[in-house]
Design an enzyme around this catalytic site. Structure first.
Site, PDB file in Angstrom:
ATOM      1  N   CYS A  15       5.384  16.193  18.203  1.00  9.27           N
ATOM      2  CA  CYS A  15       3.926  16.296  18.378  1.00  9.27           C
ATOM      3  C   CYS A  15       3.347  15.027  19.026  1.00  9.27           C
ATOM      4  O   CYS A  15       2.465  15.112  19.872  1.00  9.27           O
ATOM      5  CB  CYS A  15       3.222  16.483  17.036  1.00  9.27           C
ATOM      6  SG  CYS A  15       4.037  17.592  15.888  1.00  9.27           S
ATOM      7  N   ASP A  16       3.823  13.853  18.619  1.00  7.52           N
ATOM      8  CA  ASP A  16       3.097  12.618  18.938  1.00  7.52           C
ATOM      9  C   ASP A  16       3.817  11.632  19.849  1.00  7.52           C
ATOM     10  O   ASP A  16       3.194  10.661  20.295  1.00  7.52           O
ATOM     11  CB  ASP A  16       2.725  11.908  17.622  1.00  7.52           C
ATOM     12  CG  ASP A  16       1.776  12.757  16.790  1.00  7.52           C
ATOM     13  OD1 ASP A  16       0.954  13.470  17.390  1.00  7.52           O
ATOM     14  OD2 ASP A  16       1.862  12.726  15.551  1.00  7.52           O
ATOM     15  N   CYS A  26       5.820  13.565  12.930  1.00  8.55           N
ATOM     16  CA  CYS A  26       6.347  14.550  13.878  1.00  8.55           C
ATOM     17  C   CYS A  26       6.485  13.929  15.261  1.00  8.55           C
ATOM     18  O   CYS A  26       5.476  13.726  15.958  1.00  8.55           O
ATOM     19  CB  CYS A  26       5.420  15.769  13.916  1.00  8.55           C
ATOM     20  SG  CYS A  26       5.867  16.973  15.172  1.00  8.55           S
TER      21      CYS A  26
END
Ligand code: NAP
Length: 305
Positions: free
Chosen positions: A136-137, A133
């Protein structure tokens, strides 16, 4: 006994729920995650949602989908489904907390789960540099070197986002041609900092136990191997359907996606499928929304007849 239980609050499920409420059906939407949206939550930017020409983030679109469902007062339950059966003239939806809920019809809209590469190091370094993701990261990899695996729309769209953070990115794709759309390929080719490894597969992920350090790749034609030093690896190898909770015999295609007719009904009367879980040629947010609306309409007609 509900009229309709919808499994999954992605675009297919939410669309069906809103239409079902408009048809005054007794509907219940069940989702295992805390947030609505399904995979819509993940893309950093969606530029092809018709009617939003300025584009929208996946998180924002998910939030709007959720608000739309709430505005129609769609009843919602946060729960994990462990089994779906049919007995005593109704569908029995069994939850992980031992509860069983009955319904006249069920719509499977539980989407798909990310496909793993299943190579050495993938599980060990998940969360230690290996991610699925970008939204997200990505911020963890400012000015770092990354590798991205995949050649579909997800890989191509997310790698463009990752260029805003990483100083260098290696794109590894097992074929010479991309699966993703030409528009994204054109954008990709405008990024000289990207190194494309076309015709390469990832064989192993190495690290120091705490953090990924390199990825071992192999040329699919020459079998020549190379080690690429990286600080992070994003894997976008597509998705797979999860129908393990289905205790009914439902025909699927060769990849495990559920077969339906044009009304989204399976061969099991009263059991419908919408969105990415369904066997179809094009998996998009708008096609999932369309599936959901079509299913709700067909379910309303079935219950009225
Ligand atoms: P996808 O289209 O299935 O692409 C997966 C990619 O991963 C393919 O390039 C595939 O290679 C590669 N791959 C699969 N297994 C692999 C393995 N074991 N090792 C190495 N590579 C592997 O998946 P996706 O990109 O996530 O897209 C899923 C669906 O969502 C598609 O319908 C897509 O159009 C849609 N989507 C749309 C948008 C958008 O419109 N904005 C954005 C994201 C996703 P091969 O090509 O060789 O099979």
């Amino acid at each position: 006994m509900h009229d309709l239980i919808i499994i999954g609050a992605g675009p297919g499920g939410i669309s069906a729920a809103i239409y079902a409420k408009r048809y005054n059906l007794d509907v219940l939407l069940i989702e295992k995650e805390m947030l609505f949206g399904g995979k819509v939550l993940y893309p950093h930017w969606i530029e092809n949602f018709i009617g939003i020409p300025e584009g929208i983030s996946g998180a924002e679109l998910s939030d709007r989908l959720q608000k739309h469902a709430i505005s129609f007062q769609v009843p919602f339950k946060h729960a994990q489904i462990v089994a779906l059966e049919y007995s005593n003239n109704s569908f029995q939806v069994m939850l992980s907390n031992q509860e069983t809920i009955k319904s006249k019809t069920v719509l499977l809209a539980n989407g798909t789960t990310e496909r793993l590469l299943n190579i050495p190091g993938e599980k060990e370094y998940k969360g230690k540099g290996v991610s699925y993701c970008a939204t997200c990261d990505a911020p963890f990899f400012k000015n770092k070197t990354l590798a991205v695996i995949g050649g579909g729309d997800s890989a191509l769209a997310e790698i463009l986002y990752l260029t805003e953070f990483a100083s260098r990115i290696h794109l590894i794709h097992r074929r010479k041609e991309f699966r993703g759309s030409e528009h994204l390929v054109n954008k990709l080719n405008q990024h000289p900092s990207l190194q494309q490894w076309l015709g390469y597969t990832a064989k192993e992920i190495h690290g120091n136990n705490d953090q990924i350090q390199s990825i071992f790749v192999e040329n699919t034609q020459s079998n020549k191997t190379e080690s690429i030093p990286v600080d992070g690896l994003f894997i976008f190898a597509g998705y797979e359907p999860d129908t393990s909770f289905l205790k009914l015999s439902v025909p699927k295609d060769e990849k495990g996606y559920i077969l339906t007719n044009e009304e989204m009904e399976t061969t099991v009367p009263g059991l419908y499928a919408a969105g990415d879980i369904r066997s179809k040629s094009f998996r998009q947010i708008i096609t999932a929304l369309s599936d959901g609306a079509t299913a709700a309409h067909a379910i309303r007609n079935k219950l009225k007849s």
